[in-house]
Design a protein around this motif. Structure first.
Motif, PDB file in Angstrom:
ATOM      1  N   GLY A  76       0.802  -1.212   0.000  1.00  0.00           N
ATOM      2  CA  GLY A  76       0.000   0.000   0.000  1.00  0.00           C
ATOM      3  C   GLY A  76       0.838   1.267   0.000  1.00  0.00           C
TER       4      GLY A  76
ATOM      5  N   VAL B 234       3.192   4.251  -1.923  1.00  0.00           N
ATOM      6  CA  VAL B 234       3.452   5.016  -3.139  1.00  0.00           C
ATOM      7  C   VAL B 234       4.704   5.840  -2.871  1.00  0.00           C
TER       8      VAL B 234
ATOM      9  N   ILE C 230      -2.322  -1.823  -5.564  1.00  0.00           N
ATOM     10  CA  ILE C 230      -3.127  -0.627  -5.316  1.00  0.00           C
ATOM     11  C   ILE C 230      -4.209  -0.469  -6.380  1.00  0.00           C
TER      12      ILE C 230
ATOM     13  N   ALA D 277      -5.909   6.560  -2.939  1.00  0.00           N
ATOM     14  CA  ALA D 277      -5.560   6.484  -4.359  1.00  0.00           C
ATOM     15  C   ALA D 277      -6.774   6.874  -5.204  1.00  0.00           C
TER      16      ALA D 277
ATOM     17  N   VAL E  82      -3.480   4.567   0.974  1.00  0.00           N
ATOM     18  CA  VAL E  82      -2.056   4.435   0.656  1.00  0.00           C
ATOM     19  C   VAL E  82      -1.206   5.263   1.602  1.00  0.00           C
TER      20      VAL E  82
END
Length: 160
Positions: A83, A85, A113, A134, A119
């Protein structure tokens, strides 16, 4: 079914394992977490640790929204969690202040994702920047070069 603290703890740990990866729930939610129940439904709504909210169980999809404290724990102690980024260091300050993450600045994104997933946003040095939701799925984030990819809910730098 009568809810006990034990099966409530098992429930939230199971949700965390599903959402963030195997064995994350036990590490994210220790034995001493407390629950706040919804006054209307009697279901778990908030999870607190040492009097501070670390997660909210969203009634819309039954998944967690994390606090900065919980996200920090994930980044520092659970490297196998999913999860995440990763953004370019050049936009770190903007994101940490609560600005949304644009697709063009994303260097790496977990394959799992999907749009609307919770996230954790980190920079290239793996420092926590923010938590959010997201807007795009992982393949879309990789394909798009314009537009918001993640709507930031909380940055690590609070605006006073």
């Amino acid at each position: 079914m009568k809810y006990t603290v034990e099966n409530q703890l098992d429930k939230i740990r199971g949700i965390a394992d599903y959402q963030f990866g195997k064995n994350v729930g036990e590490k994210l939610f220790p034995e001493n977490v407390t629950f706040e129940l919804s006054k209307r439904t009697g279901r778990i709504r908030f999870i607190n640790l040492n009097g501070e909210r670390i997660a909210t169980l969203r009634p819309t999809d039954g998944l967690f929204s994390l606090s900065i404290k919980a996200a920090k724990h994930l980044v520092e102690n659970i490297p196998t969690a999913k999860g995440f980024v990763m953004l370019q260091n050049t936009v770190s300050k903007y994101i940490a202040e609560g600005g949304d993450a644009f697709a063009v600045h994303i260097v790496q994104v977990d394959d799992e994702i999907h749009a609307k997933d919770e996230v954790v946003i980190i920079d290239e040095d793996r420092q926590l920047l923010a938590v959010g939701r997201a807007i795009l799925s992982a393949p879309e984030i990789r394909a798009f070069k314009t537009g918001v990819a993640v709507k930031v809910r909380h940055g690590t730098i609070s605006k006073i």
